[in-house]
Scaffold this motif. Structure first.
Motif, PDB file in Angstrom:
ATOM      1  N   PHE A 191       6.531  11.203 -10.162  1.00 50.81           N
ATOM      2  CA  PHE A 191       6.263  10.322  -9.027  1.00 50.81           C
ATOM      3  C   PHE A 191       5.127  10.884  -8.179  1.00 50.81           C
ATOM      4  O   PHE A 191       5.027  12.097  -7.984  1.00 50.81           O
ATOM      5  N   PRO A 192       4.279  10.001  -7.653  1.00 52.84           N
ATOM      6  CA  PRO A 192       3.269  10.457  -6.696  1.00 52.84           C
ATOM      7  C   PRO A 192       3.935  10.778  -5.360  1.00 52.84           C
ATOM      8  O   PRO A 192       5.139  10.554  -5.183  1.00 52.84           O
ATOM      9  N   GLU A 194       5.159  10.295  -1.683  1.00 51.78           N
ATOM     10  CA  GLU A 194       5.738   9.064  -1.125  1.00 51.78           C
ATOM     11  C   GLU A 194       5.837   9.154   0.386  1.00 51.78           C
ATOM     12  O   GLU A 194       5.787  10.236   0.977  1.00 51.78           O
ATOM     13  N   ILE A 195       5.953   7.999   1.011  1.00 52.63           N
ATOM     14  CA  ILE A 195       6.288   7.898   2.419  1.00 52.63           C
ATOM     15  C   ILE A 195       7.450   6.927   2.546  1.00 52.63           C
ATOM     16  O   ILE A 195       7.785   6.219   1.593  1.00 52.63           O
ATOM     17  N   GLU A 196       8.058   6.927   3.704  1.00 56.01           N
ATOM     18  CA  GLU A 196       9.168   6.023   3.955  1.00 56.01           C
ATOM     19  C   GLU A 196       8.806   5.113   5.121  1.00 56.01           C
ATOM     20  O   GLU A 196       8.361   5.603   6.171  1.00 56.01           O
ATOM     21  N   VAL A 197       8.939   3.821   4.934  1.00 53.87           N
ATOM     22  CA  VAL A 197       8.657   2.866   5.999  1.00 53.87           C
ATOM     23  C   VAL A 197       9.915   2.053   6.271  1.00 53.87           C
ATOM     24  O   VAL A 197      10.780   1.910   5.409  1.00 53.87           O
ATOM     25  N   ARG A 198      10.001   1.550   7.486  1.00 52.12           N
ATOM     26  CA  ARG A 198      11.191   0.798   7.883  1.00 52.12           C
ATOM     27  C   ARG A 198      10.813  -0.606   8.323  1.00 52.12           C
ATOM     28  O   ARG A 198       9.846  -0.802   9.067  1.00 52.12           O
ATOM     29  N   HIS A 199      11.589  -1.557   7.867  1.00 52.57           N
ATOM     30  CA  HIS A 199      11.498  -2.935   8.337  1.00 52.57           C
ATOM     31  C   HIS A 199      12.919  -3.383   8.641  1.00 52.57           C
ATOM     32  O   HIS A 199      13.786  -3.379   7.759  1.00 52.57           O
ATOM     33  N   GLY A 200      13.154  -3.769   9.894  1.00 50.73           N
ATOM     34  CA  GLY A 200      14.514  -4.141  10.280  1.00 50.73           C
ATOM     35  C   GLY A 200      15.441  -2.942  10.178  1.00 50.73           C
ATOM     36  O   GLY A 200      15.132  -1.850  10.664  1.00 50.73           O
ATOM     37  N   GLU A 201      16.544  -3.135   9.498  1.00 50.50           N
ATOM     38  CA  GLU A 201      17.543  -2.079   9.346  1.00 50.50           C
ATOM     39  C   GLU A 201      17.386  -1.296   8.053  1.00 50.50           C
ATOM     40  O   GLU A 201      18.224  -0.444   7.752  1.00 50.50           O
ATOM     41  N   ARG A 202      16.329  -1.551   7.314  1.00 50.52           N
ATOM     42  CA  ARG A 202      16.217  -0.950   5.993  1.00 50.52           C
ATOM     43  C   ARG A 202      14.968  -0.083   5.879  1.00 50.52           C
ATOM     44  O   ARG A 202      13.907  -0.418   6.407  1.00 50.52           O
ATOM     45  N   SER A 203      15.123   1.037   5.161  1.00 56.02           N
ATOM     46  CA  SER A 203      13.995   1.908   4.856  1.00 56.02           C
ATOM     47  C   SER A 203      13.588   1.729   3.395  1.00 56.02           C
ATOM     48  O   SER A 203      14.440   1.468   2.541  1.00 56.02           O
ATOM     49  N   TYR A 204      12.300   1.889   3.128  1.00 61.07           N
ATOM     50  CA  TYR A 204      11.771   1.715   1.785  1.00 61.07           C
ATOM     51  C   TYR A 204      10.928   2.934   1.421  1.00 61.07           C
ATOM     52  O   TYR A 204      10.085   3.376   2.210  1.00 61.07           O
ATOM     53  N   ARG A 205      11.129   3.472   0.231  1.00 61.93           N
ATOM     54  CA  ARG A 205      10.333   4.571  -0.294  1.00 61.93           C
ATOM     55  C   ARG A 205       9.141   3.966  -1.029  1.00 61.93           C
ATOM     56  O   ARG A 205       9.315   3.257  -2.021  1.00 61.93           O
ATOM     57  N   VAL A 206       7.948   4.244  -0.530  1.00 59.14           N
ATOM     58  CA  VAL A 206       6.767   3.587  -1.069  1.00 59.14           C
ATOM     59  C   VAL A 206       5.663   4.595  -1.354  1.00 59.14           C
ATOM     60  O   VAL A 206       5.624   5.693  -0.792  1.00 59.14           O
ATOM     61  N   VAL A 207       4.751   4.196  -2.225  1.00 62.11           N
ATOM     62  CA  VAL A 207       3.531   4.951  -2.488  1.00 62.11           C
ATOM     63  C   VAL A 207       2.535   4.620  -1.371  1.00 62.11           C
ATOM     64  O   VAL A 207       2.314   3.441  -1.073  1.00 62.11           O
ATOM     65  N   PRO A 208       1.930   5.616  -0.713  1.00 59.30           N
ATOM     66  CA  PRO A 208       0.967   5.339   0.365  1.00 59.30           C
ATOM     67  C   PRO A 208      -0.217   4.513  -0.133  1.00 59.30           C
ATOM     68  O   PRO A 208      -0.571   4.554  -1.316  1.00 59.30           O
ATOM     69  N   LEU A 209      -0.848   3.797   0.794  1.00 56.21           N
ATOM     70  CA  LEU A 209      -1.958   2.927   0.419  1.00 56.21           C
ATOM     71  C   LEU A 209      -3.071   3.684  -0.297  1.00 56.21           C
ATOM     72  O   LEU A 209      -3.655   3.167  -1.256  1.00 56.21           O
ATOM     73  N   VAL A 210      -3.380   4.902   0.160  1.00 52.15           N
ATOM     74  CA  VAL A 210      -4.468   5.644  -0.473  1.00 52.15           C
ATOM     75  C   VAL A 210      -4.167   5.913  -1.939  1.00 52.15           C
ATOM     76  O   VAL A 210      -5.060   5.838  -2.793  1.00 52.15           O
ATOM     77  N   ALA A 211      -2.902   6.176  -2.263  1.00 54.33           N
ATOM     78  CA  ALA A 211      -2.516   6.408  -3.655  1.00 54.33           C
ATOM     79  C   ALA A 211      -2.470   5.101  -4.437  1.00 54.33           C
ATOM     80  O   ALA A 211      -2.808   5.065  -5.620  1.00 54.33           O
ATOM     81  N   VAL A 212      -2.036   4.035  -3.779  1.00 59.92           N
ATOM     82  CA  VAL A 212      -2.030   2.719  -4.433  1.00 59.92           C
ATOM     83  C   VAL A 212      -3.440   2.364  -4.891  1.00 59.92           C
ATOM     84  O   VAL A 212      -3.656   1.896  -6.015  1.00 59.92           O
ATOM     85  N   GLU A 213      -4.419   2.607  -4.037  1.00 62.44           N
ATOM     86  CA  GLU A 213      -5.799   2.252  -4.369  1.00 62.44           C
ATOM     87  C   GLU A 213      -6.360   3.109  -5.502  1.00 62.44           C
ATOM     88  O   GLU A 213      -7.304   2.708  -6.180  1.00 62.44           O
ATOM     89  N   LEU A 214      -5.781   4.278  -5.716  1.00 64.77           N
ATOM     90  CA  LEU A 214      -6.236   5.146  -6.796  1.00 64.77           C
ATOM     91  C   LEU A 214      -5.575   4.828  -8.130  1.00 64.77           C
ATOM     92  O   LEU A 214      -6.125   5.132  -9.191  1.00 64.77           O
ATOM     93  N   THR A 215      -4.395   4.212  -8.089  1.00 65.06           N
ATOM     94  CA  THR A 215      -3.610   4.036  -9.321  1.00 65.06           C
ATOM     95  C   THR A 215      -3.434   2.593  -9.754  1.00 65.06           C
ATOM     96  O   THR A 215      -2.993   2.337 -10.877  1.00 65.06           O
ATOM     97  N   ASP A 216      -3.740   1.621  -8.886  1.00 70.07           N
ATOM     98  CA  ASP A 216      -3.501   0.218  -9.210  1.00 70.07           C
ATOM     99  C   ASP A 216      -4.775  -0.580  -8.964  1.00 70.07           C
ATOM    100  O   ASP A 216      -5.041  -0.982  -7.830  1.00 70.07           O
ATOM    101  N   PRO A 217      -5.583  -0.828  -9.992  1.00 74.00           N
ATOM    102  CA  PRO A 217      -6.864  -1.528  -9.808  1.00 74.00           C
ATOM    103  C   PRO A 217      -6.716  -2.910  -9.166  1.00 74.00           C
ATOM    104  O   PRO A 217      -7.542  -3.304  -8.339  1.00 74.00           O
ATOM    105  N   GLN A 218      -5.670  -3.655  -9.556  1.00 69.47           N
ATOM    106  CA  GLN A 218      -5.511  -5.000  -9.010  1.00 69.47           C
ATOM    107  C   GLN A 218      -5.204  -4.954  -7.514  1.00 69.47           C
ATOM    108  O   GLN A 218      -5.820  -5.674  -6.722  1.00 69.47           O
ATOM    109  N   ALA A 219      -4.252  -4.104  -7.124  1.00 67.92           N
ATOM    110  CA  ALA A 219      -3.930  -3.975  -5.700  1.00 67.92           C
ATOM    111  C   ALA A 219      -5.115  -3.416  -4.930  1.00 67.92           C
ATOM    112  O   ALA A 219      -5.391  -3.837  -3.796  1.00 67.92           O
ATOM    113  N   ALA A 220      -5.837  -2.466  -5.537  1.00 67.75           N
ATOM    114  CA  ALA A 220      -7.000  -1.877  -4.875  1.00 67.75           C
ATOM    115  C   ALA A 220      -8.061  -2.935  -4.589  1.00 67.75           C
ATOM    116  O   ALA A 220      -8.670  -2.945  -3.509  1.00 67.75           O
ATOM    117  N   ALA A 221      -8.293  -3.835  -5.544  1.00 69.72           N
ATOM    118  CA  ALA A 221      -9.282  -4.896  -5.350  1.00 69.72           C
ATOM    119  C   ALA A 221      -8.874  -5.816  -4.204  1.00 69.72           C
ATOM    120  O   ALA A 221      -9.720  -6.235  -3.398  1.00 69.72           O
TER     121      ALA A 221
END
Length: 247
Positions: A191-192, A194-221
């Motif tokens: 796994f790369p 990670e950071i944790e973000v919260r929306h409402g009462e729930r937390s989500y484990r996510v890949v930071p935007l900088v890593a997303v742009e390095l690993t996912d060409p479609q999302a980066a575009a």
């Protein structure tokens, strides 16, 4: 989504709308157009681009004709991102069915990545499937989960789900339709960060935007397009909700 996939989806929506307005069943439309109900169903399913001749016959049977126009490349993405800018993350999370699918993943180790991670960090980018990172060492567990969730793998050759083995090791796009919605996987050795973000009462484990742009060409575009459009309009891109923790 590819250009051909978008075109198939738009034709499908157009035909369903016109048929609904005239209160015709698929069989009734098929009879008018001199084709089969299954042919109408395939066009309305949007799985692949139908032949121009069939589309024209179906529309003619509805008293309509096909009009062709040209527009700036990917202008549909600009319109979609404009519409998403005014929507809350909570509404988009609910529409995507994200929480329901995550609950069903249970103990399968994963991180949210791609456009799904971007959405959770405030980016108004389109998301057509929940996107997760899964380690290769957990591949067998993931396959077992897909089997239990009645998964069908995307078959790019036929433009529809089904006809391929579920296992991520098998050739093909890592996209599946399950009873809980569509899921796309990025298989990785580790796994790369990670950071944790919260929306409402729930937390989500996510890949930071900088890593997303390095690993996912479609999302980066999409993210580059969002930032460029904001810069052109003299705005600051609204990205990045409160970060709970970094790991």
């Amino acid at each position: 989504m590819t250009e051909s996939g978008r075109l198939a989806t738009e034709i499908a929506a157009l035909l369903r709308r016109e048929r609904s307005v005239q209160r015709l069943t698929q069989q009734q439309l098929a009879d008018r157009a001199g084709t089969s109900q299954s042919a109408v169903a395939r066009v309305e399913g949007g799985g692949r681009v139908p032949s121009l001749d069939l589309v024209e016959r179906l529309l003619a049977a509805l008293g309509r004709q096909l009009a062709v126009t040209a527009e700036p490349l990917d202008s549909h993405l600009d319109a979609e991102m404009d519409a998403l800018t005014g929507r809350s993350p909570a509404d988009r999370i609910d529409e995507l069915g994200l929480d329901r699918l995550l609950d069903r993943l249970g103990e399968l180790p994963h991180l949210l990545t791609g456009s799904t991670a971007a959405l959770l960090q405030g980016a108004p980018v389109p998301v057509d499937a929940v996107e997760i990172a899964v380690r290769w060492c957990d591949s067998a567990r993931f396959t077992a989960w897909l089997t239990a969730a009645y998964g069908q793998r995307w078959n790019a050759r036929w433009g529809e789900f089904g006809g391929l083995y579920l296992e991520p090791e098998e050739p093909g796009e890592h996209l599946w339709m399950t009873r809980y919605g569509e899921i796309r996987a990025q298989m990785c050795d580790e796994f790369p960060a990670e950071i944790e973000v919260r929306h409402g009462e729930r937390s989500y484990r996510v890949v930071p935007l900088v890593a997303v742009e390095l690993t996912d060409p479609q999302a980066a575009a999409l993210l580059r397009r969002h930032r460029q459009r904001a810069a052109d309009d003299g705005r600051t891109p609204d990205l990045g909700p409160t970060v709970q923790t970094g790991r």
